[in-house]
Structures are given as C-alpha cells and as structure tokens.
Design a protein around this motif. Structure first.
Motif, PDB file in Angstrom:
ATOM      1  N   GLY A  80      -5.741   1.504   0.576  1.00 41.57           N
ATOM      2  CA  GLY A  80      -5.823   0.228   1.295  1.00 41.57           C
ATOM      3  C   GLY A  80      -5.796   0.394   2.803  1.00 41.57           C
TER       4      GLY A  80
ATOM      5  N   TYR B   9      -3.139   1.674  -4.779  1.00 42.43           N
ATOM      6  CA  TYR B   9      -3.806   1.081  -3.603  1.00 42.43           C
ATOM      7  C   TYR B   9      -3.456   1.808  -2.310  1.00 42.43           C
ATOM      8  N   SER B  10      -3.188   3.103  -2.411  1.00 43.63           N
ATOM      9  CA  SER B  10      -2.889   3.872  -1.194  1.00 43.63           C
ATOM     10  C   SER B  10      -4.127   3.976  -0.293  1.00 43.63           C
TER      11      SER B  10
ATOM     12  N   TRP C 207       0.837  -1.210   0.000  1.00 38.54           N
ATOM     13  CA  TRP C 207       0.000   0.000   0.000  1.00 38.54           C
ATOM     14  C   TRP C 207       0.871   1.259   0.000  1.00 38.54           C
TER      15      TRP C 207
END
Length: 292
Positions: free
Chosen positions: A47, A44-45, A38
């Motif tokens: 996440g 997908y930050s 992440w």
C-alpha cells in the motif's frame, strides 16, 4: 485575451490547491488509519507504494493536463455529494472500507466539478489506481482466500505427485511421509495476486500497447500468481519432505515468499516484453502483417 485565460487558469489551480488541502484535512484520520493498517497487514504492505506510483503517473502526464482548459461543471456534484454522504455514514458506523473508498469517489467528483470531463478523463487512471491501496474487508478477503487455498492445495498435490514425492491431501492439509503441512491463508496466493495486479496495472499505464494488449498484460497477473504460488508450495513440500517441517517453515519459507514474488515480477516483465516484441516484429515485417 491570453492574459485573461492565464489568470482564469491560475485562479482555477489556486482553488484546486485550496480544495485539495481541505480534502486532506477532511480525510486525515482515514489516511492515517489506513497507513497504520499497511504496517500491520502483510496482505497490504504494498500500500505504501500505490500513492507514490499514482503521483508519478500524474507527473508523467502533467504537461498534457496543463494543456487542458478547465471547464468546471456541476456534473461533479453527482459523485461529490454521494461520496461525502458515504464518508459521513461510514464514519458514524466506523466502517473503514467505505470511508476509504469514499475518498476516491470524492476525488473524481472534485476533478469533474473543478476541472471538467476532459481533465478528469486524462487523470482517471492514476485516481482509479488508488483503489489498490485500500485493504479489502477481512470478511470478503477470507471468502476469496479460502477457495483459492483449496485450489492451490489441489494443484500443488498434483505437481508434487508428478515429481515423485508421496503426498496425500485433506482439504488444505498436505500429508507427507514424514510430516504434515497446512496451506495457510498466506499461501492461498491471494496476497501475491493482489500485489501482481497492482504491478501489472502500473505496467499497463506506462506501456503503449493497444487496448487489447493492455488488458492481456493486466490479466496475465492472474495465471502468473497461481503458477508462482504452486511453485512455492511445491518447493516447500520438497524441503519438508527432505529436511523436515522446521526447515520448510523457518527462514527459507519466509525468504521463498520474496523469491517467488520476484519470479512473478520477472514473468510479468516477460509478458510485457513479448507483447512489445510483437509490435517490433510487425514494424520490421510489414508485408507479413499485410499477408495475414
């Protein structure tokens, strides 16, 4: 009788706590690698937020869950055993996506095995919501991002042409009079689509719309993500045309990503407000609904 039931319930929750502890020990390497991803994967930050939101969902329904009498059943083994086998095979093959998805399969299996169908049904949305934290394999991500990139380029050229800026497109390359821009993977719109779908799913959980409206709200993230991405590409092309390529690709370009995400979020809230407004309108005008 009540004392026996309470003791039985407490024992079940104690077993659940112990098994969840073992679950985290088993999946510790999988979880730590995913959290690390992440941090380095901009796609997908978001996440980090997903487990927190799923936990909050469980907290919201905790009173309903407590009222459900645990009914352990072997049905959970149908998910639990394949889930653990999937983890084993994926770990041998160092396949992260399968290791991570097995985590959710095992969670469902444990819930069914220890708490029964009714409990699992109630907790199914928060558990399924965890899928949004799992990064999609790069090979699949690229397969989706590439056509989206071409589609975004096509639509952006149409809009940019309408506002009077001369432009020519070759695939995902946009030729302006004074510079050339490439619609990169980050501008395909897939990143914002992923984030907005996660947000719209959370909104679906926290709202009290009918099932149809909940689907409408969830799927509205798709056109909103496409629209906001076209706006971003158009603004970028406008800046490049007027101030040059460096301005369009510098701080303003990065900052516009955040602005466009906030715009998408506002649109999503707008759709939710519109759907809610319809309910209020119907409540205020019951006759009009009946006439329909």
């Amino acid at each position: 009788m009540e004392a026996i039931l309470t003791k039985h319930r407490n024992m079940t929750y104690l077993q659940l706590g112990l098994i969840l502890g073992l679950f985290f020990l088993l999946y510790y390497p999988v979880i730590t690698k995913m959290v690390s991803d992440w941090g380095i994967d901009d796609n997908y930050s978001h996440g980090y937020l997903i487990p927190a939101i799923a936990g909050y969902m469980i907290w919201i329904i905790r009173k309903d869950l407590k009222k459900i009498e645990p009914t352990p059943g072997n049905l959970g083994l149908i998910l639990l055993i394949p889930g653990l086998c999937q983890l084993l095979v994926a770990r041998v093959g160092s396949e992260y996506f399968l290791q991570r998805t097995s985590m959710i399969l095992v969670l469902f299996g444990l819930s069914l095995f220890l708490m029964g169908k009714k409990f699992t049904k109630k907790a199914s949305f928060p558990m399924a919501y965890l899928f949004f934290m799992i990064p999609v394999p790069a090979i699949i991500w690229d397969k989706i991002a590439f056509p989206m990139k071409l589609f975004a380029s096509y639509l952006a050229v149409k809009v940019i042409g309408l506002i009077g800026i001369p432009i020519f497109r070759e695939g995902n390359i946009l030729h302006l009079a004074n510079t050339t821009l490439e619609v990169a993977d980050a501008c395909s719109g897939l990143r914002s689509l992923t984030s907005l779908l996660a947000l719209s799913a959370a909104l679906v959980f926290f709202t009290e719309h009918s099932r149809f409206k909940k689907w409408l709200l969830f799927l509205s993230a798709v056109p909103i993500a496409i629209l906001t991405n076209i706006i971003r590409l158009t603004v970028t092309a406008g800046l490049a045309s007027r101030y040059g390529e460096k301005v369009a690709q510098g701080f303003l370009h990065e900052f516009s990503g955040w602005l466009i995400f906030l715009l998408g979020l506002a649109m999503l809230m707008g759709v939710n407000a519109l759907l809610s407004q319809k309910i209020k309108f119907a409540m205020r005008n019951p006759k009009s609904e009946i006439e329909k």
